[in-house]
Design a protein around this motif. Structure first.
Motif, PDB file in Angstrom:
ATOM      1  N   MET A 309     -16.464  -9.623 -10.814  1.00 14.49           N
ATOM      2  CA  MET A 309     -15.192  -9.124 -10.291  1.00 14.49           C
ATOM      3  C   MET A 309     -14.044 -10.057 -10.671  1.00 14.49           C
ATOM      4  O   MET A 309     -12.938  -9.604 -10.990  1.00 14.49           O
ATOM      5  CB  MET A 309     -15.280  -8.968  -8.774  1.00 14.49           C
ATOM      6  CG  MET A 309     -16.333  -7.971  -8.308  1.00 14.49           C
ATOM      7  SD  MET A 309     -16.207  -6.347  -9.107  1.00 14.49           S
ATOM      8  CE  MET A 309     -14.605  -5.800  -8.523  1.00 14.49           C
ATOM      9  N   LEU A 310     -14.305 -11.363 -10.632  1.00 18.73           N
ATOM     10  CA  LEU A 310     -13.292 -12.326 -11.062  1.00 18.73           C
ATOM     11  C   LEU A 310     -12.914 -12.087 -12.516  1.00 18.73           C
ATOM     12  O   LEU A 310     -11.726 -12.100 -12.884  1.00 18.73           O
ATOM     13  CB  LEU A 310     -13.824 -13.749 -10.878  1.00 18.73           C
ATOM     14  CG  LEU A 310     -12.910 -14.893 -11.323  1.00 18.73           C
ATOM     15  CD1 LEU A 310     -11.681 -14.976 -10.430  1.00 18.73           C
ATOM     16  CD2 LEU A 310     -13.664 -16.226 -11.307  1.00 18.73           C
ATOM     17  N   GLY A 311     -13.920 -11.870 -13.371  1.00 16.08           N
ATOM     18  CA  GLY A 311     -13.655 -11.616 -14.782  1.00 16.08           C
ATOM     19  C   GLY A 311     -12.835 -10.354 -14.999  1.00 16.08           C
ATOM     20  O   GLY A 311     -11.924 -10.321 -15.839  1.00 16.08           O
ATOM     21  N   ILE A 312     -13.145  -9.296 -14.239  1.00 13.11           N
ATOM     22  CA  ILE A 312     -12.395  -8.046 -14.369  1.00 13.11           C
ATOM     23  C   ILE A 312     -10.935  -8.257 -13.985  1.00 13.11           C
ATOM     24  O   ILE A 312     -10.016  -7.864 -14.706  1.00 13.11           O
ATOM     25  CB  ILE A 312     -13.031  -6.949 -13.491  1.00 13.11           C
ATOM     26  CG1 ILE A 312     -14.416  -6.578 -14.028  1.00 13.11           C
ATOM     27  CG2 ILE A 312     -12.135  -5.712 -13.447  1.00 13.11           C
ATOM     28  CD1 ILE A 312     -15.230  -5.712 -13.083  1.00 13.11           C
ATOM     29  N   ILE A 313     -10.723  -8.900 -12.830  1.00 18.82           N
ATOM     30  CA  ILE A 313      -9.355  -9.106 -12.338  1.00 18.82           C
ATOM     31  C   ILE A 313      -8.536  -9.939 -13.325  1.00 18.82           C
ATOM     32  O   ILE A 313      -7.427  -9.556 -13.726  1.00 18.82           O
ATOM     33  CB  ILE A 313      -9.377  -9.799 -10.961  1.00 18.82           C
ATOM     34  CG1 ILE A 313     -10.007  -8.876  -9.911  1.00 18.82           C
ATOM     35  CG2 ILE A 313      -7.964 -10.194 -10.533  1.00 18.82           C
ATOM     36  CD1 ILE A 313     -10.296  -9.573  -8.598  1.00 18.82           C
ATOM     37  N   LEU A 314      -9.087 -11.069 -13.748  1.00 17.81           N
ATOM     38  CA  LEU A 314      -8.323 -11.970 -14.616  1.00 17.81           C
ATOM     39  C   LEU A 314      -8.135 -11.387 -16.012  1.00 17.81           C
ATOM     40  O   LEU A 314      -7.091 -11.594 -16.643  1.00 17.81           O
ATOM     41  CB  LEU A 314      -9.007 -13.332 -14.690  1.00 17.81           C
ATOM     42  CG  LEU A 314      -9.109 -14.109 -13.376  1.00 17.81           C
ATOM     43  CD1 LEU A 314      -9.610 -15.525 -13.645  1.00 17.81           C
ATOM     44  CD2 LEU A 314      -7.775 -14.147 -12.654  1.00 17.81           C
ATOM     45  N   SER A 315      -9.133 -10.658 -16.503  1.00 15.07           N
ATOM     46  CA  SER A 315      -9.022 -10.080 -17.848  1.00 15.07           C
ATOM     47  C   SER A 315      -7.934  -9.022 -17.894  1.00 15.07           C
ATOM     48  O   SER A 315      -7.195  -8.913 -18.880  1.00 15.07           O
ATOM     49  CB  SER A 315     -10.364  -9.481 -18.276  1.00 15.07           C
ATOM     50  OG  SER A 315     -11.353 -10.476 -18.393  1.00 15.07           O
ATOM     51  N   VAL A 316      -7.832  -8.229 -16.842  1.00 17.62           N
ATOM     52  CA  VAL A 316      -6.792  -7.195 -16.807  1.00 17.62           C
ATOM     53  C   VAL A 316      -5.409  -7.826 -16.634  1.00 17.62           C
ATOM     54  O   VAL A 316      -4.467  -7.513 -17.364  1.00 17.62           O
ATOM     55  CB  VAL A 316      -7.070  -6.195 -15.666  1.00 17.62           C
ATOM     56  CG1 VAL A 316      -5.886  -5.247 -15.491  1.00 17.62           C
ATOM     57  CG2 VAL A 316      -8.345  -5.404 -15.963  1.00 17.62           C
ATOM     58  N   LEU A 317      -5.304  -8.754 -15.688  1.00 16.25           N
ATOM     59  CA  LEU A 317      -4.001  -9.346 -15.402  1.00 16.25           C
ATOM     60  C   LEU A 317      -3.523 -10.290 -16.507  1.00 16.25           C
ATOM     61  O   LEU A 317      -2.318 -10.507 -16.661  1.00 16.25           O
ATOM     62  CB  LEU A 317      -4.056 -10.093 -14.071  1.00 16.25           C
ATOM     63  CG  LEU A 317      -4.316  -9.217 -12.836  1.00 16.25           C
ATOM     64  CD1 LEU A 317      -4.363 -10.081 -11.585  1.00 16.25           C
ATOM     65  CD2 LEU A 317      -3.260  -8.134 -12.695  1.00 16.25           C
ATOM     66  N   ALA A 318      -4.461 -10.827 -17.301  1.00 13.15           N
ATOM     67  CA  ALA A 318      -4.064 -11.743 -18.369  1.00 13.15           C
ATOM     68  C   ALA A 318      -3.205 -11.065 -19.426  1.00 13.15           C
ATOM     69  O   ALA A 318      -2.477 -11.739 -20.161  1.00 13.15           O
ATOM     70  CB  ALA A 318      -5.303 -12.343 -19.030  1.00 13.15           C
ATOM     71  N   VAL A 319      -3.281  -9.737 -19.483  1.00  8.96           N
ATOM     72  CA  VAL A 319      -2.446  -9.012 -20.443  1.00  8.96           C
ATOM     73  C   VAL A 319      -0.970  -9.320 -20.218  1.00  8.96           C
ATOM     74  O   VAL A 319      -0.164  -9.313 -21.150  1.00  8.96           O
ATOM     75  CB  VAL A 319      -2.722  -7.492 -20.331  1.00  8.96           C
ATOM     76  CG1 VAL A 319      -1.766  -6.703 -21.214  1.00  8.96           C
ATOM     77  CG2 VAL A 319      -4.163  -7.201 -20.722  1.00  8.96           C
ATOM     78  N   LEU A 320      -0.600  -9.630 -18.981  1.00  6.81           N
ATOM     79  CA  LEU A 320       0.793  -9.980 -18.697  1.00  6.81           C
ATOM     80  C   LEU A 320       1.233 -11.217 -19.473  1.00  6.81           C
ATOM     81  O   LEU A 320       2.432 -11.415 -19.690  1.00  6.81           O
ATOM     82  CB  LEU A 320       0.970 -10.228 -17.197  1.00  6.81           C
ATOM     83  CG  LEU A 320       0.823  -9.015 -16.273  1.00  6.81           C
ATOM     84  CD1 LEU A 320       0.902  -9.460 -14.825  1.00  6.81           C
ATOM     85  CD2 LEU A 320       1.885  -7.975 -16.583  1.00  6.81           C
ATOM     86  N   GLY A 321       0.262 -12.056 -19.861  1.00  4.80           N
ATOM     87  CA  GLY A 321       0.608 -13.262 -20.594  1.00  4.80           C
ATOM     88  C   GLY A 321       1.337 -12.984 -21.885  1.00  4.80           C
ATOM     89  O   GLY A 321       2.208 -13.771 -22.302  1.00  4.80           O
ATOM     90  N   GLY A 322       1.005 -11.878 -22.548  1.00  6.95           N
ATOM     91  CA  GLY A 322       1.702 -11.538 -23.773  1.00  6.95           C
ATOM     92  C   GLY A 322       3.182 -11.296 -23.538  1.00  6.95           C
ATOM     93  O   GLY A 322       4.034 -11.717 -24.325  1.00  6.95           O
ATOM     94  N   PHE A 323       3.495 -10.618 -22.426  1.00  6.87           N
ATOM     95  CA  PHE A 323       4.896 -10.364 -22.096  1.00  6.87           C
ATOM     96  C   PHE A 323       5.583 -11.635 -21.626  1.00  6.87           C
ATOM     97  O   PHE A 323       6.751 -11.873 -21.956  1.00  6.87           O
ATOM     98  CB  PHE A 323       4.973  -9.288 -21.015  1.00  6.87           C
ATOM     99  CG  PHE A 323       4.404  -7.963 -21.438  1.00  6.87           C
ATOM    100  CD1 PHE A 323       5.149  -7.094 -22.229  1.00  6.87           C
ATOM    101  CD2 PHE A 323       3.123  -7.590 -21.072  1.00  6.87           C
ATOM    102  CE1 PHE A 323       4.634  -5.877 -22.634  1.00  6.87           C
ATOM    103  CE2 PHE A 323       2.598  -6.376 -21.468  1.00  6.87           C
ATOM    104  CZ  PHE A 323       3.340  -5.506 -22.250  1.00  6.87           C
ATOM    105  N   VAL A 324       4.874 -12.469 -20.864  1.00  2.00           N
ATOM    106  CA  VAL A 324       5.452 -13.728 -20.412  1.00  2.00           C
ATOM    107  C   VAL A 324       5.788 -14.605 -21.611  1.00  2.00           C
ATOM    108  O   VAL A 324       6.856 -15.233 -21.662  1.00  2.00           O
ATOM    109  CB  VAL A 324       4.486 -14.459 -19.457  1.00  2.00           C
ATOM    110  CG1 VAL A 324       4.975 -15.881 -19.174  1.00  2.00           C
ATOM    111  CG2 VAL A 324       4.343 -13.691 -18.157  1.00  2.00           C
ATOM    112  N   GLY A 325       4.882 -14.654 -22.595  1.00  2.32           N
ATOM    113  CA  GLY A 325       5.155 -15.427 -23.799  1.00  2.32           C
ATOM    114  C   GLY A 325       6.400 -14.943 -24.514  1.00  2.32           C
ATOM    115  O   GLY A 325       7.239 -15.749 -24.952  1.00  2.32           O
ATOM    116  N   ARG A 326       6.559 -13.645 -24.613  1.00  5.39           N
ATOM    117  CA  ARG A 326       7.744 -13.090 -25.272  1.00  5.39           C
ATOM    118  C   ARG A 326       9.015 -13.449 -24.499  1.00  5.39           C
ATOM    119  O   ARG A 326      10.030 -13.841 -25.086  1.00  5.39           O
ATOM    120  CB  ARG A 326       7.611 -11.572 -25.389  1.00  5.39           C
ATOM    121  CG  ARG A 326       8.866 -10.889 -25.909  1.00  5.39           C
ATOM    122  CD  ARG A 326       8.777  -9.382 -25.832  1.00  5.39           C
ATOM    123  NE  ARG A 326       7.958  -8.836 -26.887  1.00  5.39           N
ATOM    124  CZ  ARG A 326       7.778  -7.517 -27.090  1.00  5.39           C
ATOM    125  NH1 ARG A 326       8.357  -6.651 -26.290  1.00  5.39           N
ATOM    126  NH2 ARG A 326       7.033  -7.090 -28.080  1.00  5.39           N
TER     127      ARG A 326
END
Length: 477
Positions: A309-326
């Motif tokens: 469950m931890l992997g699912i949550i973090l893997s989905v939310l990590a997508v925000l990192g691409g926008f944060v980087g931009r």
């Protein structure tokens, strides 16, 4: 571990802006992308969230000793990759056809991954040493597969479609990893723990929880996903033309080609300092990802269900990192963006070191029997721990994107190809260092926290190195 590992890989939009048109991606390009989407679940299922935490906590039986053993073998794999992968990358254009080499790598990796299933907890199957030896073999071949696979990108999709294939590959890698995590949670971990109508009453296929088959099953799943996902590449992706240069001669020329690429940096001080700094913080970020699951299993006492469950949550939310980087690139410039991302990851490591099932950030103690709600992650320490993991996932992902953008600001356009070649090779030069420091810290302090704290040294060195880089500021439009 490369930047495409796991669910933390995001294509950097500024690096591809203005490239290509609206032509649809070719069948060969799509097949190239599917290969990466099928390969990445191995990292998420085996390395980070399920199998290696099982090895550490169950097969070894001592999370501290387990972290030490795993980091030691990962260090050995890093040494091999450091000594060989750069030469493979530098000589790849002289090898000619690559699909035969890639097929050999895949046909070796798939059965090796599948064989991890026999790492039984009672010692009746593969020993810990045998499991780690297999993981070393797979890890080295994984790096080779990346070099060979990446070398086929332009031939697979063409110059105009390369960014589309790359973006699709990263999206499929995320999708495949998250889908595998969700399936394993639904089919094997949740049954028997929840009374939900859509969840099977017992683990599928009659898996024996006592023998930890619900954790070991991720090895056959990762192997089958990789095998099936590799088929389209061999059927539809164009290969490089045949070379008249013998393989041994092609490999031997890799050293001179590698030296030529490094010499090309001589007149570009800022880029050279940046690439040297990146070797350290990149390895720290990679170690932060690799050992997070093992650390969580040992420190927070989480089992397969919680880690899935931890992997699912973090893997989905990590997508925000691409926008944060931009956003950080646009607001502060890529150099400041990378420094912010490293700084936030450092804060995350320091915060994780102060967490325990009954403690938050070193100071505040909590009774673990007092719950905010029933079910998983129902205590304040667990909630805070996940929030820290969420922050790390975002800023590690953002760093991968901002780092590529920064290199484009420090090199002349006509030299971009050469510098990105060195950029890729620099990712393997110190690939062993993170595991070495985790192993050293674990041995010296006899705690998982001691090993995890050592990762902060790599991030700190990279952060300080960037202070000496001039340029990389915000681009005014």
């Amino acid at each position: 571990m490369s930047e495409t590992h796991g669910a933390s890989a995001i294509l950097d939009p500024p690096a591809i802006a203005g490239v290509g048109g609206d032509a649809p991606l070719s069948k060969g390009g799509a097949a190239w992308a599917v290969f990466e989407g099928a390969r990445n679940p191995y990292v998420v299922l085996i390395t980070i969230y399920v199998f290696m935490p099982y090895v550490s906590s169950t097969m070894v039986g001592d999370p501290v000793r387990g972290q030490q053993i795993i980091s030691s073998w990962s260090q050995y794999a890093g040494w091999i990759v450091m000594a060989t992968a750069p030469f493979l990358g530098a000589s790849i254009d002289k090898l000619g056809r690559r699909k035969g080499w890639l097929a050999l790598v895949v046909m070796t990796m798939v059965p090796a991954i599948f064989a991890l299933w026999w790492g039984r907890p009672d010692g009746s199957g593969l020993s810990v040493t045998a499991v780690m030896a297999l993981s070393l073999l797979i890890g080295v071949l994984f790096s080779y597969s990346e070099v060979l696979h990446n070398s086929l990108l332009v031939r697979a999709a063409g110059l105009e479609g390369a960014h589309k294939a790359s973006g699709l590959a990263l999206a499929l890698g995320n999708l495949g990893s998250v889908s595998a995590l969700i399936f394993c949670a639904w089919a094997f971990a949740l049954p028997g723990h929840v009374d939900w109508g859509f969840v099977p009453a017992k683990p599928l296929f009659g898996l024996d929880v006592v023998m930890h088959e619900h954790e070991r099953i991720v090895a056959p799943i990762a192997a089958v996903m990789f095998a099936l996902g590799a088929i389209p590449l061999f059927l539809f992706t164009p290969d490089a033309p045949r070379s008249d240069i013998p393989a041994l001669k092609a490999f031997s020329s890799g050293a001179s080609e590698l030296w030529r690429m490094i010499k090309a940096m001589g007149g570009y001080r800022e880029a050279a300092i940046y690439l040297a700094s990146r070797m350290f913080y990149y390895d720290g970020m990679t170690a932060l990802l690799i050992y997070f699951g093992i650390y969580s299993a040992g420190v927070m006492k989480w089992g397969a269900l919680e880690l899935l469950m931890l992997g699912i949550i973090l893997s989905v939310l990590a997508v925000l990192g691409g926008f944060v980087g931009r956003w950080l690139d646009a607001g502060f410039g890529p150099k400041r963006a990378v420094q912010i991302e490293i700084g936030m990851s450092l804060i995350g490591i320091v915060a994780l070191l102060g967490m325990a099932p009954d403690r938050i950030l070193y100071l505040w103690t909590f009774d673990p029997s007092v719950r905010l709600w029933e079910g998983m992650f129902g205590t304040w320490p667990q909630v805070v721990y996940i929030l820290i993991g969420f922050s790390n996932a975002i800023f590690v992902t953002a760093q991968y994107a901002s780092s590529r953008t920064l290199l484009t600001r420090l090199t002349p356009p006509e030299q971009t190809g050469t510098f990105f070649g060195v950029y890729a090779l620099s990712g393997t030069a110190t690939v062993w260092l993170g595991s070495f420091l985790v192993n050293l810290g674990t041995q010296v302090f006899k705690t998982q926290q001691g090993g995890f704290a050592a990762i902060a040294l790599l991030l700190l060195v990279g952060f300080v190195g960037l202070l000496f880089v001039k340029g990389g500021d915000r681009r005014v439009v």
